[in-house]
Scaffold this active site. Structure first.
Site, PDB file in Angstrom:
ATOM      1  CE1 TYR A 146      -3.074  -2.956   0.206  1.00 25.18           C
ATOM      2  CE2 TYR A 146      -3.647  -2.353   2.439  1.00 25.18           C
ATOM      3  CZ  TYR A 146      -3.811  -3.170   1.344  1.00 25.18           C
ATOM      4  OH  TYR A 146      -4.724  -4.192   1.391  1.00 25.18           O
ATOM      5  CE  LYS A 195       1.230 -17.677  -1.865  1.00 20.96           C
ATOM      6  NZ  LYS A 195       0.399 -18.868  -1.660  1.00 20.96           N
ATOM      7  CG  ASP A 227      -2.030 -19.989   0.470  1.00 23.90           C
ATOM      8  OD1 ASP A 227      -1.209 -19.810   1.396  1.00 23.90           O
ATOM      9  OD2 ASP A 227      -1.743 -20.639  -0.551  1.00 23.90           O
ATOM     10  CG  ASP A 251      -6.832  -4.199   4.345  1.00 23.82           C
ATOM     11  OD1 ASP A 251      -7.799  -4.066   5.128  1.00 23.82           O
ATOM     12  OD2 ASP A 251      -6.756  -3.600   3.251  1.00 23.82           O
ATOM     13  CG  ASP A 255     -12.067  -6.220   6.941  1.00 23.48           C
ATOM     14  OD1 ASP A 255     -11.797  -5.658   8.022  1.00 23.48           O
ATOM     15  OD2 ASP A 255     -12.440  -5.599   5.926  1.00 23.48           O
TER      16      ASP A 255
END
Ligand code: NAD
Length: 361
Positions: A146, A195, A227, A251, A255
């Protein structure tokens, strides 16, 4: 102890829920012999209405002079409020981005906890929710994809977009230290999510986290690919204590973790810098649809205040007292409208605050 707190009531339900959180803090302070010293500042729409900007320099200075900031929420109805006719840098949310930057808040913490009394709101199968869960997602907030360089170019007549994911070892180290410190205050387990089978930034992440872990022999470290973590959060969330991860993964996972609790009005959060300073706020927004009706759920803000006592002031016993009081009130069957179900008693925002205070002994 004297706790110097800057409060941002904000917009919508913000002032109502912050009032309840202050009441609960005052109750804890009187029981345990502390002093809460509050200064309010304006931010978001409330500041636009008075000063024409979502956050003034004076408000920033006031926030910086405190030990911690306790916030309600900011923003209005994005379709109808005149605040959203202003250019983006003058809108309510710009105040929030600015204060996070000014206070150098790089670590975001979001607990996701399933209260047995609210298990009915959990969207997972009963055999999974019956085990309960109590985890905390520690997300790096100021680096990664980001904040990397980005551009859109045209190559051979076709558009191409490029985003860059960078992390330095210092950025990883400081968030890892926060994660391990906080795990020490909990069940002493860190799941570092990356990852590393694909990304260089993740391989660096993993090696720095392993280095930091050497200073915390009492904390168990495990690594998990993002994942797999997304799957495990719905398959068996009870396995997690602290999930430590980079910005974009955090992020998305935070959620997901919030959703599995099923109750937005219960979710607290904190953003920390490399001192004890923190900004504490509920995970939800300003809920303009229910503002001014005394029906909002103040528990997320009350629990954010408990996090403030724990992480900024190291008042663990006092934080425990608030968390226990919330559990007790739920156990006794009191609910605000958002978490109400048949057979429980519906109460308003003020009454919920009073009940939590009464349960702090
Ligand atoms: P929201 O979280 O404010 O509301 C979503 C839904 O949940 C609404 O139906 C609302 O009534 C309900 N809800 C939220 N908190 C509740 C509570 N404590 N008790 C009972 N019900 C509650 O999200 P939104 O409607 O998408 O956003 C409204 C405004 O909030 C927007 O201006 C948005 O930009 C802003 N916002 C601010 C923050 C922040 O201040 N950190 C975060 C998210 C959204």
């Amino acid at each position: 102890m004297v706790c110097k707190i800057t409060c941002i009531p904000g917009d919508g339900i913000g002032p109502e829920i912050v009032t309840q959180a202050k009441k609960v803090l005052d109750r804890v302070a009187s029981v345990y012999g502390h002093e809460m010293n509050y200064t309010d500042i304006l931010m978001g729409g409330a500041s636009i209405d008075v000063h024409g900007v979502p956050l003034t320099q004076e408000a920033i200075d006031t926030a910086k002079a405190a030990d911690a900031v306790l916030m309600g929420a900011i923003g209005g109805n994005t379709s109808t409020s005149p605040w959203y006719k202003l250019p983006p840098e003058k809108r309510p949310e710009a105040g929030l981005l600015k204060i996070r930057k000014e206070l150098n808040l790089f670590a975001n913490l979001r607990p996701a906890l399933l209260y047995p009394e609210l298990a009915g709101a959990c969207p997972l199968k009963e055999e999974i929710s019956a085990k309960g869960f109590d985890m905390l997602i520690m997300r790096e907030l100021t680096g990664g994809l980001y904040f990397g360089e980005r551009k859109t170019i045209t190559e051979n007549g076709k558009k191409k977009a490029i985003d860059t994911l960078t992390y330095s070892e210092d950025e990883i180290r400081r968030i890892a230290i926060k994660g391990f410190d906080i795990a020490r205050k909990r069940r002493k387990k860190v799941t570092s999510v990356d990852k590393a089978n694909v990304l260089d930034s993740s391989r660096l992440w993993r090696s720095v986290v392993e280095e930091v872990a050497k200073d915390y022999p009492d904390v168990t470290l495990e690594h998990m690919l993002v994942d797999n973590c997304a799957m495990q959060l719905v398959r068996d969330p009870s396995q997690f204590d602290v999930i430590l991860t980079e910005n974009m993964f955090g992020d998305i996972l935070s959620d997901e973790a919030s959703m599995v609790t099923g109750s937005i009005g219960m979710l607290s959060s904190a953003s920390l810098n490399d001192t004890k300073f923190g900004l504490y706020e509920p995970s939800h927004g300003s809920a303009p649809d229910i503002a001014g009706q005394d029906i909002a759920n103040p528990i997320a803000t009350v629990l954010s205040a408990a996090m403030m006592l724990r992480f900024t002031f190291d008042l663990d016993r006092e934080a425990d007292a608030i968390e226990q009081a919330v559990k007790e009130v739920l156990r006794a069957g009191y609910r605000t409208g958002d978490i109400w179900s048949e057979g429980t008693e519906k109460v308003g925002c003020t009454r919920m605050g009073d009940l939590i205070c009464e349960a702090i002994k």
